[in-house]
Design a protein around this motif. Structure first.
Motif, mmCIF file in Angstrom:
data_model
loop_
_atom_site.group_PDB
_atom_site.id
_atom_site.type_symbol
_atom_site.label_atom_id
_atom_site.label_comp_id
_atom_site.label_asym_id
_atom_site.label_seq_id
_atom_site.Cartn_x
_atom_site.Cartn_y
_atom_site.Cartn_z
ATOM 1 N N TYR B 121 0.034 49.209 38.714
ATOM 2 C CA TYR B 121 -1.231 48.899 38.052
ATOM 3 C C TYR B 121 -0.979 48.012 36.837
ATOM 4 O O TYR B 121 -1.664 47.022 36.610
ATOM 5 N N TRP B 122 0.014 48.348 36.047
ATOM 6 C CA TRP B 122 0.387 47.540 34.878
ATOM 7 C C TRP B 122 0.697 46.113 35.297
ATOM 8 O O TRP B 122 0.241 45.148 34.703
ATOM 9 N N TYR B 123 1.493 45.992 36.363
ATOM 10 C CA TYR B 123 1.912 44.673 36.825
ATOM 11 C C TYR B 123 0.715 43.854 37.302
ATOM 12 O O TYR B 123 0.661 42.640 37.080
ATOM 13 N N SER B 124 -0.279 44.492 37.945
ATOM 14 C CA SER B 124 -1.440 43.747 38.424
ATOM 15 C C SER B 124 -2.197 43.148 37.244
ATOM 16 O O SER B 124 -2.724 42.035 37.329
ATOM 17 N N TRP B 125 -2.231 43.850 36.126
ATOM 18 C CA TRP B 125 -2.851 43.281 34.928
ATOM 19 C C TRP B 125 -2.040 42.096 34.394
ATOM 20 O O TRP B 125 -2.590 41.090 33.946
ATOM 21 N N GLN B 126 -0.712 42.231 34.449
ATOM 22 C CA GLN B 126 0.128 41.140 33.960
ATOM 23 C C GLN B 126 -0.081 39.875 34.788
ATOM 24 O O GLN B 126 -0.109 38.765 34.251
ATOM 25 N N ILE B 127 -0.233 40.067 36.097
ATOM 26 C CA ILE B 127 -0.453 38.898 36.953
ATOM 27 C C ILE B 127 -1.744 38.186 36.548
ATOM 28 O O ILE B 127 -1.805 36.956 36.462
#
Lengths: 85, 550
Positions: B121-127
């Motif tokens: 989930y964190w990574y999807s925000w970073q993308i």
């Protein structure tokens, strides 16, 4: 023959250990000797203590159990953990 | 460089390490990272960092919440703060780490790992943020941990003793990674990779083993060279210029590239090919001349220790790394080469077309040697100069040019993207860009001119540079002419120019003199000039090609 090897190994361990301490405390290895007590050295605060323990464990592949840390008073006490591995 | 490191855990030890080499902000306590980020007058922003690293520990971040939904809400809130900060500070680079969550919870094999769901989930925000914001980057902390192993990276003892999550070794690794990112920010990239062919791009010798005898294939042992070529092609796509220097017959080489089924690289991927029997250092010197690059811009990869040593002795400025003895490691090797010599933050459009641009240069150089006079040649180029006030999308290229240009550079002031952004937003500065095209092709953006308004009547030329590839064409005449007329229209009466000597900018030592500026001061080689804007038409300047102000 084998006891000579043992001595030279503990000599090089001692040298390496003093270098680690000197580097973390940012002082000269000349001003260190094994009988020095922790609280006699300037710069030996809790952060330095943690760093020294960490480096010793990493560099000499040894373990200093958390219970025994309060028992370490002089620099020589550290060597017991380094040489016993 | 001015650096700041924020975290939700105690990173004082790491910050002190970095502080030895950079001007680093030391936050008071580590729990205050939110206030530091969102308050425009925080200690962090008063420090005016150019690069902010936000290194987060996943475990500590999500300790408060019990369920996944609650955690996601926390993360959403966090990213809304980051988004606001990115918008408010477009000239600062933000590097936010991805999360690593050691698997501590005891559970069955069937149960899904909540830790992994949070990481994703964190990574999807970073993308999302990476796409939206030019100044946002992902700091790949997770990769460092994956490559070293969690056992070596984390220390339970240090955590319990002093709230320090990472081992000393981990801190060293993080420090090295931060330095790698900073070298990419400062554009310290080499420009050209020179490659040998036999036993480098393929196993064996093409002249002896022939097309079927060289080791190069899609599967099994020959694939190690194929994977090596794939890595080199990746470099080319990032704007690294490739060249061949090989002792071979041209026909053998052409046949290999055109006919071998597993050849990844094409002859056209190389800007220059020196395939002959002369010494390698001679060939490399020629390449440097034809591409108009300093010798320190080159890296040579060659399997032969004899050749490497010959080049190292003859041309000490060239980087000549050792070649792996075990060629199974070639794929790792090319990644190390990229890391060491070609750190790249992002690619500009010019970077993507680099090979084509350099190939056009070589053709231009050849055309020039066959024309009768320089004036005829310049006329025949049919140049088109476009000139405009810098916009947001030009900033990357402008900063790059100020960092890399050495010869046609009057004051050699090196600027970062954040600084260029500041100039563009400032009323006291005017930032201009020019692009150049001719009948051989488009050179893209090749000129930067920065005017600083010293008073209502006096303006200073802070920066005036041209890419070395388009020197000696007098396009500076048309450009300076436009700027002078424009400043005159704005009621300026005087322009000040400066020349600051360096080892490489001798070509512009007398530029202002030629353009008709008056020398008013000279000290230690530094020269100061003045131009009155009252009578502009007296100069004998050279005009070639078409000039358009966009």
């Amino acid at each position: 023959m084998s006891s000579e090897k043992l001595t030279s190994k503990s000599e090089s361990n001692k040298k390496k250990f003093l270098e680690i301490v000197a580097d973390i405390l940012e002082i000269d290895t000349q001003s260190l000797n094994l009988r020095t007590k922790k609280d006699q050295l300037a710069g030996w605060d809790s952060l330095a203590q943690i760093k020294i323990i960490a480096e010793i464990e990493e560099q000499f592949k040894t373990t200093i159990p958390i219970e025994e840390i309060p028992k370490i008073i002089t620099l020589k006490d550290f060597l017991a953990y380094i040489n016993k591995r | 460089m001015k650096i700041a490191i924020l975290s939700n855990i105690n990173l004082d030890s790491l910050v002190k390490r970095i502080g030895k080499n950079h001007d680093t902000y030391l936050a008071e306590g580590y729990g205050s990272w939110i206030q530091e980020l969102i308050s425009p007058r925080s200690g962090l922003f008063s420090f005016e960092p150019e690069n902010v690293f936000i290194i987060f520990d996943g475990e500590e971040l999500t300790k408060v919440e019990a369920n996944l939904l609650g955690i996601k809400k926390e993360i959403q809130r966090f990213f809304s703060y980051v988004q606001k900060t990115l918008q408010k500070k477009p000239s600062v680079n933000f590097f936010l780490s991805n999360l690593d969550f050691p698997l501590k919870k005891i559970q069955t094999i069937k149960e899904i790992r909540r830790e992994k769901q949070v990481e994703n989930y964190w990574y999807s925000w970073q993308i999302k943020l990476n796409r939206q914001f030019d100044n946002f980057y992902i700091f790949d902390l997770k990769r460092l941990i994956e490559e070293k192993g969690r056992e070596e990276f984390y220390s339970a003892k240090l955590w319990y003793l002093g709230g320090m999550k990472y081992t000393m070794l981990a801190e060293k690794i993080i420090e090295e990674e931060i330095n790698y990112y900073l070298s990419a920010v400062s554009l310290k990239r080499k420009k050209c990779l020179i490659l040998d062919l036999d036993n480098t791009l393929w196993g064996g010798v093409i002249g002896e083993d022939g097309l079927d005898g060289i080791e190069l294939s899609d599967h099994k042992e020959g694939a190690r060279f194929r994977d090596f070529q794939i890595g080199i092609k990746d470099l080319e796509k990032m704007g690294v210029v490739l060249a061949i220097v090989s002792k071979n017959n041209k026909d053998d080489v052409r046949e290999a590239f055109e006919k071998h089924k597993s050849m990844v690289l094409k002859l056209n991927d190389f800007a220059i090919k020196k395939i002959n029997w002369r010494t390698k250092s001679e060939n490399i010197k020629e390449i440097a001349r034809e591409l108009n690059l300093g010798l320190d811009a080159f890296v040579l990869i060659d399997d032969s220790p004899v050749e490497r040593s010959q080049v190292k002795n003859a041309l000490p400025e060239i980087e000549v790394p050792e070649f792996p003895i075990d060629t199974a490691l070639l794929s790792d090797f090319i990644r190390q080469i990229q890391r060491q010599f070609f750190p790249t933050l992002k690619v500009t459009d010019e970077d993507k077309k680099k090979t084509l641009i350099y190939q056009q240069d070589v053709r231009r150089t050849q055309a020039m040697s066959s024309t009768l006079s320089l004036d005829d040649f310049l006329k025949s180029l049919k140049m088109k100069i476009q000139f405009w006030e810098a916009k947001k999308e030009d900033v990357g290229r402008i900063a790059q040019l100020t960092q890399k240009t050495n010869q046609f550079n009057l004051t050699t002031k090196r600027y970062s993207e954040s600084q260029i952004n500041r100039f563009i937003q400032s009323k006291n500065y005017q930032v201009y860009v020019a692009s150049l095209a001719d009948r051989f092709g488009d050179n893209g953006k090749i000129c930067v001119l920065i005017v600083k308004k010293l008073s209502k009547k006096t303006a200073l030329i802070d920066t005036f540079l041209l890419s070395c590839r388009v020197m000696s064409r007098f396009i500076e005449d048309q450009i300076i002419n436009y700027v002078e007329k424009s400043l005159k229209r704005e009621n300026f009466s005087k322009i000040i120019g400066e020349y600051r000597p360096t080892q490489r900018n001798m070509p512009v030592k007398e530029l202002f003199e030629r353009l008709g500026y008056r020398l008013i001061d000279q000290k230690d080689g530094k020269k100061k000039y003045e131009l009155g804007l009252n009578n502009l038409d007296q100069f004998r300047r050279k005009y070639f090609g078409e000039f358009t102000k966009k």
